[in-house]
Motif scaffolding. Sequence first.
Motif, mmCIF file in Angstrom:
data_model
loop_
_atom_site.group_PDB
_atom_site.id
_atom_site.type_symbol
_atom_site.label_atom_id
_atom_site.label_comp_id
_atom_site.label_asym_id
_atom_site.label_seq_id
_atom_site.Cartn_x
_atom_site.Cartn_y
_atom_site.Cartn_z
ATOM 1 N N LEU A 201 7.571 -7.701 7.662
ATOM 2 C CA LEU A 201 8.816 -8.486 7.631
ATOM 3 C C LEU A 201 9.092 -9.045 6.238
ATOM 4 O O LEU A 201 10.210 -8.935 5.722
ATOM 5 C CB LEU A 201 8.756 -9.624 8.644
ATOM 6 C CG LEU A 201 8.949 -9.238 10.105
ATOM 7 C CD1 LEU A 201 8.659 -10.427 11.006
ATOM 8 C CD2 LEU A 201 10.350 -8.726 10.329
ATOM 9 N N PHE A 202 8.083 -9.655 5.638
ATOM 10 C CA PHE A 202 8.269 -10.234 4.306
ATOM 11 C C PHE A 202 8.514 -9.161 3.248
ATOM 12 O O PHE A 202 9.263 -9.388 2.297
ATOM 13 C CB PHE A 202 7.091 -11.129 3.932
ATOM 14 C CG PHE A 202 7.139 -12.466 4.598
ATOM 15 C CD1 PHE A 202 8.071 -13.417 4.208
ATOM 16 C CD2 PHE A 202 6.277 -12.761 5.643
ATOM 17 C CE1 PHE A 202 8.141 -14.656 4.842
ATOM 18 C CE2 PHE A 202 6.333 -13.995 6.280
ATOM 19 C CZ PHE A 202 7.272 -14.947 5.879
ATOM 20 N N SER A 203 7.902 -7.995 3.418
ATOM 21 C CA SER A 203 8.136 -6.898 2.476
ATOM 22 C C SER A 203 9.592 -6.444 2.538
ATOM 23 O O SER A 203 10.226 -6.222 1.507
ATOM 24 C CB SER A 203 7.207 -5.723 2.776
ATOM 25 O OG SER A 203 5.869 -6.075 2.550
ATOM 26 N N GLY B 110 7.481 -0.539 -2.279
ATOM 27 C CA GLY B 110 6.619 -0.708 -3.442
ATOM 28 C C GLY B 110 5.137 -0.498 -3.183
ATOM 29 O O GLY B 110 4.296 -0.906 -3.978
ATOM 30 N N TYR B 111 4.803 0.152 -2.050
ATOM 31 C CA TYR B 111 3.402 0.399 -1.704
ATOM 32 C C TYR B 111 3.051 1.863 -1.946
ATOM 33 O O TYR B 111 3.899 2.738 -1.783
ATOM 34 C CB TYR B 111 3.135 0.047 -0.234
ATOM 35 C CG TYR B 111 3.341 -1.411 0.081
ATOM 36 C CD1 TYR B 111 2.467 -2.372 -0.412
ATOM 37 C CD2 TYR B 111 4.407 -1.826 0.865
ATOM 38 C CE1 TYR B 111 2.652 -3.715 -0.129
ATOM 39 C CE2 TYR B 111 4.601 -3.169 1.151
ATOM 40 C CZ TYR B 111 3.722 -4.107 0.652
ATOM 41 O OH TYR B 111 3.912 -5.429 0.935
ATOM 42 N N PRO B 112 1.795 2.152 -2.279
ATOM 43 C CA PRO B 112 1.377 3.551 -2.454
ATOM 44 C C PRO B 112 1.278 4.261 -1.101
ATOM 45 O O PRO B 112 1.054 3.622 -0.063
ATOM 46 C CB PRO B 112 -0.004 3.429 -3.113
ATOM 47 C CG PRO B 112 -0.504 2.082 -2.717
ATOM 48 C CD PRO B 112 0.716 1.206 -2.577
ATOM 49 N N SER B 113 1.426 5.573 -1.096
ATOM 50 C CA SER B 113 1.424 6.325 0.163
ATOM 51 C C SER B 113 0.070 6.300 0.867
ATOM 52 O O SER B 113 0.009 6.413 2.090
ATOM 53 C CB SER B 113 1.877 7.767 -0.063
ATOM 54 O OG SER B 113 0.987 8.433 -0.918
ATOM 55 N N GLN C 285 4.692 10.852 7.935
ATOM 56 C CA GLN C 285 6.050 11.328 8.179
ATOM 57 C C GLN C 285 6.909 11.001 6.964
ATOM 58 O O GLN C 285 6.770 9.936 6.353
ATOM 59 C CB GLN C 285 6.602 10.670 9.440
ATOM 60 C CG GLN C 285 7.939 11.192 9.863
ATOM 61 C CD GLN C 285 8.429 10.541 11.142
ATOM 62 O OE1 GLN C 285 8.024 9.423 11.470
ATOM 63 N NE2 GLN C 285 9.309 11.219 11.844
ATOM 64 N N LYS C 286 7.791 11.901 6.615
ATOM 65 C CA LYS C 286 8.599 11.782 5.393
ATOM 66 C C LYS C 286 9.298 10.420 5.294
ATOM 67 O O LYS C 286 9.272 9.779 4.244
ATOM 68 C CB LYS C 286 9.632 12.910 5.344
ATOM 69 C CG LYS C 286 10.504 12.887 4.120
ATOM 70 C CD LYS C 286 11.557 13.969 4.161
ATOM 71 C CE LYS C 286 12.465 13.807 2.958
ATOM 72 N NZ LYS C 286 13.737 14.495 3.151
ATOM 73 N N GLU C 287 9.905 9.972 6.385
ATOM 74 C CA GLU C 287 10.621 8.701 6.380
ATOM 75 C C GLU C 287 9.680 7.528 6.099
ATOM 76 O O GLU C 287 10.055 6.571 5.437
ATOM 77 C CB GLU C 287 11.360 8.475 7.697
ATOM 78 C CG GLU C 287 12.522 9.408 7.934
ATOM 79 C CD GLU C 287 12.097 10.761 8.501
ATOM 80 O OE1 GLU C 287 10.896 10.949 8.831
ATOM 81 O OE2 GLU C 287 12.978 11.638 8.616
ATOM 82 N N GLU C 288 8.466 7.606 6.626
ATOM 83 C CA GLU C 288 7.486 6.537 6.394
ATOM 84 C C GLU C 288 7.038 6.499 4.936
ATOM 85 O O GLU C 288 6.896 5.424 4.350
ATOM 86 C CB GLU C 288 6.257 6.716 7.300
ATOM 87 C CG GLU C 288 6.464 6.260 8.710
ATOM 88 C CD GLU C 288 6.705 4.761 8.829
ATOM 89 O OE1 GLU C 288 5.862 3.965 8.387
ATOM 90 O OE2 GLU C 288 7.746 4.385 9.392
ATOM 91 N N VAL C 289 6.816 7.664 4.363
ATOM 92 C CA VAL C 289 6.421 7.746 2.952
ATOM 93 C C VAL C 289 7.530 7.166 2.072
ATOM 94 O O VAL C 289 7.267 6.387 1.148
ATOM 95 C CB VAL C 289 6.087 9.201 2.550
ATOM 96 C CG1 VAL C 289 5.851 9.315 1.049
ATOM 97 C CG2 VAL C 289 4.873 9.709 3.329
ATOM 98 N N THR D 294 -2.337 5.610 5.476
ATOM 99 C CA THR D 294 -3.563 6.008 6.165
ATOM 100 C C THR D 294 -4.356 4.778 6.601
ATOM 101 O O THR D 294 -4.840 4.703 7.735
ATOM 102 C CB THR D 294 -4.433 6.898 5.251
ATOM 103 O OG1 THR D 294 -3.653 8.020 4.837
ATOM 104 C CG2 THR D 294 -5.681 7.371 5.964
ATOM 105 N N ILE D 295 -4.474 3.821 5.705
ATOM 106 C CA ILE D 295 -5.208 2.586 6.023
ATOM 107 C C ILE D 295 -4.556 1.877 7.208
ATOM 108 O O ILE D 295 -5.236 1.507 8.177
ATOM 109 C CB ILE D 295 -5.266 1.660 4.793
ATOM 110 C CG1 ILE D 295 -6.052 2.331 3.665
ATOM 111 C CG2 ILE D 295 -5.868 0.304 5.155
ATOM 112 C CD1 ILE D 295 -5.906 1.643 2.317
#
Length: 126
Positions: A86-88, A42-45, A31-35, A49-50
Amino acid sequence: MTKRNKIIYWVATLWLALGMTATGIVQLIKQKEEVEMMAHLGYPSYFLTILGVWKILGVVTVLIPKFTLLKEWAYAGFFFSMSGALFSHLAVGDGGKEFFGPALLLVLTVISWYFRPVERRVVTAN
């Protein structure tokens, strides 16, 4: 197990399952908001999936009978995933709104794990 503890377990577990399933699906469909949130953190899209696959597999594991050792791993995965979220959010300076979902799922994980019935626990012989 008392009736009260059984009710606490099932309420927490069903809410946990609902929350993890919903967020897992949203992550799987990217979903766009999640991406955007993952990029903000700072995480890859592809990480979506993982996370989505493991959340859904974890829900199935927690809900089905038996497989007590696998359940422990699923609870640990939920705990690491939600505490990591949470930490992220903390690391990038997000506000309380972003903390609510992961904090709620973290609390439900701990409650479900703590109140799980004996037959869903790993029992070791002394």
